[in-house]
Design a protein around this motif. Structure first.
Motif, short mmCIF file in Angstrom:
data_model
loop_
_atom_site.label_atom_id
_atom_site.label_comp_id
_atom_site.label_asym_id
_atom_site.label_seq_id
_atom_site.Cartn_x
_atom_site.Cartn_y
_atom_site.Cartn_z
N GLU A 1 -56.92 -66.37 -151.56
CA GLU A 1 -57.23 -65.91 -150.20
C GLU A 1 -57.79 -67.05 -149.36
OE1 GLU A 1 -58.88 -61.39 -151.28
OE2 GLU A 1 -60.28 -62.98 -150.79
N ASP A 2 -58.77 -67.74 -149.92
CA ASP A 2 -59.46 -68.76 -149.14
C ASP A 2 -59.80 -69.92 -150.07
OD1 ASP A 2 -61.07 -70.34 -147.62
OD2 ASP A 2 -62.59 -68.81 -147.19
N ALA A 3 -59.02 -71.00 -149.92
CA ALA A 3 -59.16 -72.13 -150.84
C ALA A 3 -60.47 -72.89 -150.63
CB ALA A 3 -57.97 -73.07 -150.67
N LEU A 4 -61.10 -72.69 -149.47
CA LEU A 4 -62.39 -73.35 -149.26
C LEU A 4 -63.40 -72.96 -150.34
CD1 LEU A 4 -64.24 -75.11 -147.41
CD2 LEU A 4 -64.86 -73.00 -146.22
N ARG A 5 -63.23 -71.75 -150.87
CA ARG A 5 -64.17 -71.27 -151.89
C ARG A 5 -64.17 -72.16 -153.13
NH1 ARG A 5 -61.85 -65.25 -150.88
NH2 ARG A 5 -62.98 -64.86 -148.93
N THR B 1 -71.83 -57.31 -138.09
CA THR B 1 -71.40 -55.97 -138.49
C THR B 1 -70.70 -56.02 -139.84
OG1 THR B 1 -71.02 -55.56 -136.14
CG2 THR B 1 -70.16 -53.92 -137.68
N TYR B 2 -70.98 -55.06 -140.72
CA TYR B 2 -70.26 -55.00 -142.00
C TYR B 2 -68.77 -55.10 -141.71
CZ TYR B 2 -74.42 -52.39 -143.72
OH TYR B 2 -75.67 -51.96 -144.04
N ARG B 3 -68.09 -55.87 -142.53
CA ARG B 3 -66.66 -55.96 -142.28
C ARG B 3 -65.88 -56.18 -143.57
NH1 ARG B 3 -66.93 -62.26 -140.68
NH2 ARG B 3 -65.49 -62.73 -142.36
N VAL B 4 -64.61 -55.86 -143.50
CA VAL B 4 -63.71 -56.22 -144.60
C VAL B 4 -62.67 -57.14 -144.01
CG1 VAL B 4 -63.95 -54.26 -146.16
CG2 VAL B 4 -62.50 -54.03 -144.16
N ASP B 5 -62.25 -58.12 -144.80
CA ASP B 5 -61.25 -59.05 -144.29
C ASP B 5 -59.86 -58.46 -144.47
OD1 ASP B 5 -63.16 -60.89 -143.57
OD2 ASP B 5 -63.17 -61.85 -145.54
N GLY B 6 -58.98 -58.74 -143.50
CA GLY B 6 -57.59 -58.30 -143.64
C GLY B 6 -56.86 -59.23 -144.60
N VAL B 7 -55.52 -59.16 -144.60
CA VAL B 7 -54.79 -60.05 -145.49
C VAL B 7 -54.98 -61.49 -145.03
CG1 VAL B 7 -53.03 -58.44 -146.27
CG2 VAL B 7 -52.70 -59.69 -144.12
N TYR B 8 -54.93 -62.40 -146.02
CA TYR B 8 -55.11 -63.82 -145.70
C TYR B 8 -53.77 -64.45 -145.44
CZ TYR B 8 -60.07 -63.81 -146.68
OH TYR B 8 -61.41 -63.60 -146.62
N LEU B 9 -53.72 -65.27 -144.40
CA LEU B 9 -52.44 -65.80 -143.96
C LEU B 9 -52.06 -67.08 -144.66
CD1 LEU B 9 -52.20 -65.55 -140.09
CD2 LEU B 9 -50.89 -64.36 -141.87
N ASP B 10 -52.95 -68.04 -144.62
CA ASP B 10 -52.58 -69.40 -145.01
C ASP B 10 -53.57 -69.95 -146.02
OD1 ASP B 10 -54.71 -69.34 -143.39
OD2 ASP B 10 -53.97 -70.74 -141.89
N PHE C 1 -54.54 -76.76 -147.82
CA PHE C 1 -54.59 -75.82 -146.70
C PHE C 1 -55.95 -75.82 -145.99
CE2 PHE C 1 -51.14 -74.23 -149.29
CZ PHE C 1 -50.18 -73.88 -148.35
N VAL C 2 -56.91 -76.48 -146.59
CA VAL C 2 -58.24 -76.54 -145.98
C VAL C 2 -58.28 -77.73 -145.04
CG1 VAL C 2 -60.72 -76.79 -146.46
CG2 VAL C 2 -59.26 -75.51 -148.04
#
Ligand code: ATP
Ligand code: MG
Length: 450
Positions: free
Chosen positions: A155-159, A84-93, A191-192
């Motif tokens: 937001e996401d260091a994996l990127r 389902t289309y989604r938007v991500d909420g705030v990123y925690l860690d 953090f990853v």
């Protein structure tokens, strides 16, 4: 324009017939536009998971993470993921969004995706939806973050690692602002999880343009493997070399093209201990005594930290340890190595030594490649003759040894098999059942083993 497999098409049709939107999205659109075969097809829709159960009633579905809105539809042996289309909420860690919420707008879903080339959707009805210039970036060969790069990596260091991985896989450069934000945010890689860092590193190293991607993003790689950073700019001060250690390593990796993951990893790590082991000799040149063994130790530490599996770690370290051993067209030497490494690893060892050599000074290539090639050719004929390599190739087994010598299971049995293998590889005994049993008979009547 994009040729969608029948199963995927069928799922899209079911959604559309129930009044929902449906698009293929992400990697499959990117790969199709590039003329590559997608590894999997992801479908996205404005239909929420609860309703999907009705839309796909009669089909087998598996919830992959209902809270993320993904349902896999099983068609024969295939599983197609519908999200389902989604938007991500705030990123925690710097890794996980607190919660994702569903949206009815495709554009919102596309804007949470990492890179422009991965943020396109397509449906036969609506055509290509490309809100961020992904198709143009494919043409230019660029990895560009969707939105503000620093924010997206925050937001996401994996990127950060995904950017380097896509660069290595596709041969694309990373767009300037995206690359500098990725570099600046590299500390966030802590953090990853080790598993995800490991998975990305493996894919990167195995990819065809790894050397270039690692060279252009070396600070990110050194954040992952700080043990490698002393290699950068380390002058080898040796007539055998024309490149510093890091450049030599990258050239070795490049020359190990087409190699499997183990070979590529060994190429990348083979000289990691050179800076630590550098000693100035009487000739004023640098020498690196013990660097293969120490390199294997350092690599084992790195791989343990990154949670590599044991089998890969052992295989890579074994190659590193022997990467400098002088391979000659000498059957005895090769038979010994073959017994230690097995045929698959031996092929890798030859490939590693060849790649390593190609990254040396030109005269080294000229003077040593003939001998290495001759050793390799001899090795191939040994394999063709199927010279036994391990005790499992012997025409008898442990049971035969126990029966013939009247000994119980235990290390002694393996020891006897090893001795027999030794006799066979040195042509003192034939590898036939009769000859081997006769040898055991001889030992038994002589009262061996004690
Ligand atoms: P691959 O060929 O490696 O499967 P892919 O692009 O399909 O490449 P996936 O990891 O399967 O990559 O992810 C599917 C899609 O989900 C991506 O194309 C991208 O749009 C989005 N995506 C995946 N991971 C992230 C992330 N960490 N941040 C933002 N978007 C992501
Ligand atoms: Mg994918």
């Amino acid at each position: 324009m994009i040729s969608i497999p029948p199963n995927v098409h069928y799922i899209m049709k079911l959604l559309e017939e129930s009044g929902f939107e449906s698009f293929v999205v992400g990697g499959c659109v990117r790969d199709s536009l590039m003329g590559r075969t997608p590894s999997d097809w992801d479908v996205c829709t404005d239909c929420v998971p609860e309703r999907m159960k009705q839309v796909f009633s009669g089909l087998k579905t598996v919830d992959i993470g209902e809270k993320h809105g993904t349902v896999a539809v099983v068609l024969g042996s295939e599983k197609i993921e519908v999200t389902t289309y989604r938007v991500d909420g705030v990123y925690l860690d710097h890794r996980h969004p607190l919660r994702a919420s569903f949206t009815s707008r495709l554009g919102d879903d596309l804007s949470r995706r990492d890179f422009t080339i991965n943020a396109m959707a397509y449906s036969p009805r609506s055509g290509l939806v490309d809100l961020f210039g992904g198709a143009e970036d494919i043409r230019r060969g660029l990895i560009r973050a969707v939105g503000e790069p620093a924010k997206r990596f925050d937001e996401d260091a994996l990127r950060i690692l995904r950017a380097v991985r896509f660069s290595a896989a596709l041969g694309f450069g990373i767009e300037k602002n995206t690359a500098s934000a990725a570099r600046q945010k590299r500390e966030l890689l802590d953090f990853v999880s080790a598993e995800r860092r490991c998975a990305e590193l493996r894919k990167t190293v195995a990819a065809p343009f790894a050397a270039r991607a690692l060279s252009e993003n070396e600070d990110i790689f050194f954040a992952l493997v700080p043990e490698m950073s002393p290699c950068r700019g380390f002058d080898q001060r040796s007539r055998y070399h024309v490149y510093d250690v890091w450049e030599h390593i990258l050239r070795t990796l490049d020359a190990a093209e087409g190699g499997d993951e183990v070979l590529r990893l060994a190429a990348l790590f083979h000289d990691i201990a050179k800076p630590e082991r550098a000693r100035t000799g009487g000739d004023g040149c640098l020498h690196f005594p013990g660097h293969p063994k120490r390199g294997a130790e350092i690599t084992r530490d790195v791989f343990t930290r990154l949670k590599f599996d044991r089998k890969t770690t052992d295989a890579v370290c074994a190659l590193i340890e022997d990467h400098d051993c002088y391979l000659k067209p000498d059957e005895k030497q090769l038979a010994g190595l073959l017994r230690r490494h097995g045929p698959e690893q031996m092929e890798r060892l030859f490939a590693l030594q060849k790649a390593d050599m190609l990254a040396h000074a030109p005269f080294v290539i000229e003077s040593f490649s003939v001998e290495l090639d001759a050793a390799h050719a001899l090795f191939e004929t040994m394999l063709e003759r199927s010279a036994p390599v391990t005790v499992s190739a012997l025409k008898i087994n442990g049971g035969d040894v126990m029966r013939a010598l009247g000994i119980p299971p235990g290390p002694a049995v393996g020891g006897v098999l090893e001795e027999l293998l030794d006799l066979v590889t040195s042509h003192r005994l034939e590898n036939t059942r009769e000859a081997l049993l006769a040898e055991l008979e001889k030992r038994s009547s002589a009262g061996q083993p004690q």
